[in-house]
Write a protein that holds these residues in place. Sequence first.
Motif, mmCIF file in Angstrom:
data_model
loop_
_atom_site.group_PDB
_atom_site.id
_atom_site.type_symbol
_atom_site.label_atom_id
_atom_site.label_comp_id
_atom_site.label_asym_id
_atom_site.label_seq_id
_atom_site.Cartn_x
_atom_site.Cartn_y
_atom_site.Cartn_z
ATOM 1 N N PRO A 105 9.533 103.536 -32.907
ATOM 2 C CA PRO A 105 11.117 103.700 -31.947
ATOM 3 C C PRO A 105 12.307 103.269 -32.643
ATOM 4 O O PRO A 105 11.942 102.349 -33.335
ATOM 5 C CB PRO A 105 10.333 103.155 -30.242
ATOM 6 C CG PRO A 105 9.406 101.881 -30.893
ATOM 7 C CD PRO A 105 8.623 102.576 -32.264
ATOM 8 N N ASN A 106 13.465 103.933 -32.152
ATOM 9 C CA ASN A 106 14.594 103.304 -33.264
ATOM 10 C C ASN A 106 15.359 103.257 -31.853
ATOM 11 O O ASN A 106 15.556 103.346 -30.836
ATOM 12 C CB ASN A 106 14.955 104.654 -33.546
ATOM 13 C CG ASN A 106 16.330 104.406 -34.885
ATOM 14 O OD1 ASN A 106 16.333 102.632 -34.757
ATOM 15 N ND2 ASN A 106 16.764 104.679 -35.380
ATOM 16 N N GLU A 107 16.610 103.151 -32.229
ATOM 17 C CA GLU A 107 16.987 101.719 -31.161
ATOM 18 C C GLU A 107 18.947 101.531 -31.519
ATOM 19 O O GLU A 107 18.661 101.316 -33.196
ATOM 20 C CB GLU A 107 17.200 101.151 -30.348
ATOM 21 C CG GLU A 107 18.517 99.980 -29.351
ATOM 22 C CD GLU A 107 19.140 99.098 -30.007
ATOM 23 O OE1 GLU A 107 20.282 99.177 -29.117
ATOM 24 O OE2 GLU A 107 19.108 98.713 -31.071
ATOM 25 N N ALA A 108 20.085 102.171 -31.336
ATOM 26 C CA ALA A 108 21.174 102.499 -32.331
ATOM 27 C C ALA A 108 22.361 101.402 -31.152
ATOM 28 O O ALA A 108 22.244 101.369 -30.327
ATOM 29 C CB ALA A 108 21.633 103.346 -32.429
ATOM 30 N N ILE A 109 22.751 100.498 -32.517
ATOM 31 C CA ILE A 109 23.371 99.529 -31.309
ATOM 32 C C ILE A 109 25.819 100.592 -30.505
ATOM 33 O O ILE A 109 25.121 99.662 -29.640
ATOM 34 C CB ILE A 109 24.183 98.475 -32.642
ATOM 35 C CG1 ILE A 109 22.822 97.438 -32.841
ATOM 36 C CG2 ILE A 109 25.000 97.303 -31.791
ATOM 37 C CD1 ILE A 109 23.198 96.510 -33.772
ATOM 38 N N VAL A 169 14.082 113.175 -30.575
ATOM 39 C CA VAL A 169 14.913 112.384 -30.068
ATOM 40 C C VAL A 169 14.932 112.176 -27.964
ATOM 41 O O VAL A 169 14.258 113.137 -27.626
ATOM 42 C CB VAL A 169 16.138 113.356 -30.483
ATOM 43 C CG1 VAL A 169 16.475 113.529 -31.830
ATOM 44 C CG2 VAL A 169 16.110 114.871 -29.343
ATOM 45 N N PHE A 170 15.110 111.031 -27.746
ATOM 46 C CA PHE A 170 16.199 110.983 -26.824
ATOM 47 C C PHE A 170 16.785 110.230 -25.831
ATOM 48 O O PHE A 170 17.896 110.306 -26.529
ATOM 49 C CB PHE A 170 15.134 110.072 -26.008
ATOM 50 C CG PHE A 170 14.267 108.622 -26.745
ATOM 51 C CD1 PHE A 170 15.744 107.137 -26.095
ATOM 52 C CD2 PHE A 170 14.424 107.862 -28.395
ATOM 53 C CE1 PHE A 170 15.915 106.451 -26.651
ATOM 54 C CE2 PHE A 170 14.967 106.707 -28.743
ATOM 55 C CZ PHE A 170 15.370 105.534 -28.160
ATOM 56 N N THR A 171 17.124 110.207 -25.019
ATOM 57 C CA THR A 171 18.451 110.349 -24.543
ATOM 58 C C THR A 171 18.655 109.210 -23.215
ATOM 59 O O THR A 171 19.327 108.305 -23.105
ATOM 60 C CB THR A 171 18.970 111.538 -23.845
ATOM 61 O OG1 THR A 171 18.073 111.702 -22.358
ATOM 62 C CG2 THR A 171 19.300 112.554 -24.353
ATOM 63 N N VAL A 225 11.039 108.035 -33.279
ATOM 64 C CA VAL A 225 11.547 108.714 -32.122
ATOM 65 C C VAL A 225 12.833 107.891 -32.123
ATOM 66 O O VAL A 225 13.171 106.734 -31.840
ATOM 67 C CB VAL A 225 10.552 107.723 -30.641
ATOM 68 C CG1 VAL A 225 10.972 108.677 -29.356
ATOM 69 C CG2 VAL A 225 9.189 108.899 -31.887
ATOM 70 N N THR A 226 14.145 109.043 -32.224
ATOM 71 C CA THR A 226 15.642 108.194 -32.202
ATOM 72 C C THR A 226 15.873 108.790 -30.919
ATOM 73 O O THR A 226 16.086 109.892 -30.848
ATOM 74 C CB THR A 226 15.783 108.329 -33.450
ATOM 75 O OG1 THR A 226 16.839 107.511 -34.332
ATOM 76 C CG2 THR A 226 16.847 109.778 -33.496
ATOM 77 N N PRO A 227 17.508 107.370 -30.430
ATOM 78 C CA PRO A 227 18.465 108.448 -29.986
ATOM 79 C C PRO A 227 19.085 109.802 -30.626
ATOM 80 O O PRO A 227 19.167 109.559 -31.184
ATOM 81 C CB PRO A 227 19.401 107.042 -30.000
ATOM 82 C CG PRO A 227 19.146 105.551 -30.213
ATOM 83 C CD PRO A 227 17.481 106.335 -31.693
ATOM 84 N N ASP A 228 19.054 110.309 -29.273
ATOM 85 C CA ASP A 228 20.222 111.392 -29.864
ATOM 86 C C ASP A 228 21.365 110.691 -29.864
ATOM 87 O O ASP A 228 22.485 111.184 -29.342
ATOM 88 C CB ASP A 228 20.342 112.412 -28.445
ATOM 89 C CG ASP A 228 20.389 113.511 -28.901
ATOM 90 O OD1 ASP A 228 21.630 113.614 -29.686
ATOM 91 O OD2 ASP A 228 20.359 115.011 -28.395
ATOM 92 N N THR A 229 22.065 111.073 -31.143
ATOM 93 C CA THR A 229 23.020 110.290 -31.574
ATOM 94 C C THR A 229 24.530 111.220 -31.964
ATOM 95 O O THR A 229 25.801 110.547 -32.415
ATOM 96 C CB THR A 229 23.571 109.420 -32.509
ATOM 97 O OG1 THR A 229 23.314 110.298 -33.827
ATOM 98 C CG2 THR A 229 22.780 108.317 -33.062
ATOM 99 N N GLY A 230 24.045 113.148 -31.242
ATOM 100 C CA GLY A 230 25.286 114.156 -31.486
ATOM 101 C C GLY A 230 24.959 114.296 -32.676
ATOM 102 O O GLY A 230 24.071 114.486 -33.278
ATOM 103 N N PRO A 231 26.255 115.018 -33.183
ATOM 104 C CA PRO A 231 26.975 116.148 -34.412
ATOM 105 C C PRO A 231 26.338 115.379 -35.180
ATOM 106 O O PRO A 231 26.295 114.297 -35.980
ATOM 107 C CB PRO A 231 28.171 115.827 -34.249
ATOM 108 C CG PRO A 231 28.301 115.865 -32.731
ATOM 109 C CD PRO A 231 27.639 114.943 -32.122
#
Length: 563
Positions: free
Chosen positions: A185-189, A228-230, A208-214
């Motif tokens: 799993p990933n997490e973005a500050i 991706v996850f929200t 498994v990473t946050p949905d960071t968009g474009p």
Amino acid sequence: MERLRICLVSPYALQKPLEALGHEVLALHPKPGILDIAAELARKRFAPDLLVQVETLGPRVVLTGLPALRCPKLFWSVDTHLNLFWHRHYIRLFDGALTTQPHLVEELAAQGVPAFWLPWHGLERAWRPWGSRDLGVHFIGRMTEHRPARTWMIQHLTARFDASHQADLSYADMLDTYDRARIAPNEAICGEINFRLFETASCGCAAVTPDTGPGLAELFAPEREMLVFTDVLELDERIGFLLRNPTKAERMARAGWERVQICHLPQHRAARLLELAAGLPAGTREPGRDEEAMALTLHTLARDGILNLRADVLNALLAPLEQTPAVLQARFQLAAEHLGPAAVRALAGIVLAKAGAVEPEVLCAGSMAAEFLGEHELALSLWHRRLLDMGKQDAARLPKSPDPAGLAKAWAAELTRLGHCMEPGFRFALERHTPSTAHHCLLLALKHDVRDLEATRNLEMLLGRERGTEASRLSLLSHLCLHQPRDWRLGLRLALLNLKVHRHGPGLEELCAAQAAARSQGSEDRFLRMLAGLDSSGRALKLLLTAQAAGSRELQGNKADCF
């Protein structure tokens, strides 16, 4: 391709790929601080055909002497999401700017410099079958008070999926550990596309990473090469699916690993960088542009505490420049924070004497500089100039003579309207800095009165526009809900925000409380419609219905126990 002489400053992994392409590379690893690059190249007797500086988040390096170089100059902004506050000045010294964050390309291009997206890269590593891996769900990264969402995520994954966690590993040990993991799993500050995504995919983990968009889907195909996850509910779904379907999970991990080897290695970034450099237009330097860009860069870095430069040195750089809005803002900040009231009054006198309208950003800088020094009447005079410039009709909606807290809120409203909302990465402190954004002004208003619910609400709404502000918003929304417990709309937003930052239990509690408040006011249908609008996936409603069903079964069981 023509053989180039390339100077790389802070080269990361680009040197060998560029040399493999047949180019001569001088790689420089300067110490943090200021380096005269023209003098350094003269000492090295190296005349480059291209200069590339790769930004580093920790040991920041500022190159002087860039205008003396006749070759094209590129700056690769790696952590743009944390450094835009000074990169927007610094990149003006270059012929082109690159960023790892696709959503910030326009921000860089707005400075008048050609800007492009150049993502970070993965690593060339051997595939390791999942049968030889002894770690299931695994996360590597530090848990600190500055990363509460990460802490909540790790705590939740540990409780729900028996995830393991490590921190403070060396780079080599981190990669070796990911080689042993199956699901990462990933997490973005700050909602950014980060290093961890490429590192875990390079090591053959199911990312498994946050949905960071474009941009994210251009790097790895969703569902096939990553998931991706929200929020925490979707994170649970994603990891649960991978654990129940290990064959499919390994197939996805293998596809992500193959994508790295085919598209996302350092040699791919080196080739793209050269392609972009070759297409740079031959621009002409505007007189004074480079001097302004350097002075504003040094002022901003000194203000943040990254560089140690005396105020008189900075003033000597700024004062002779054309007094553009950016320069005047910087001079007001320097005057208030270091030079004293006389310097602020002198600048204010110049601004107030100007014919025609004055840029609102300059008036705000002057007003907040005066307020910083306790000169409220001077601060008001600059606010009144803003009212005068706007004309009677436009200014009718604005307060005429607000108190200090009201003045801060008034400027916050104006700066929000003009788009000057936040300065991510800059370490703003009310005791040391004059406000320059709507965010700063609202913080000042709350310093005057922490009970100001209007300022609290406006600050929460403002933060909602920016990535990576969820933890701060959680505190603000909790405060609002404490003082307005019947406002189920606030409660619903607080519930969904809890779920977004991986607080499953508190999120469910707030969801139930918001529904109960709405029901007591005859507004449950409106509550459900708002929930559907804010959570189109339906996961939050499903969570709520599941909890209600479980509660009903428990109640029935308790009744049966009574007989």
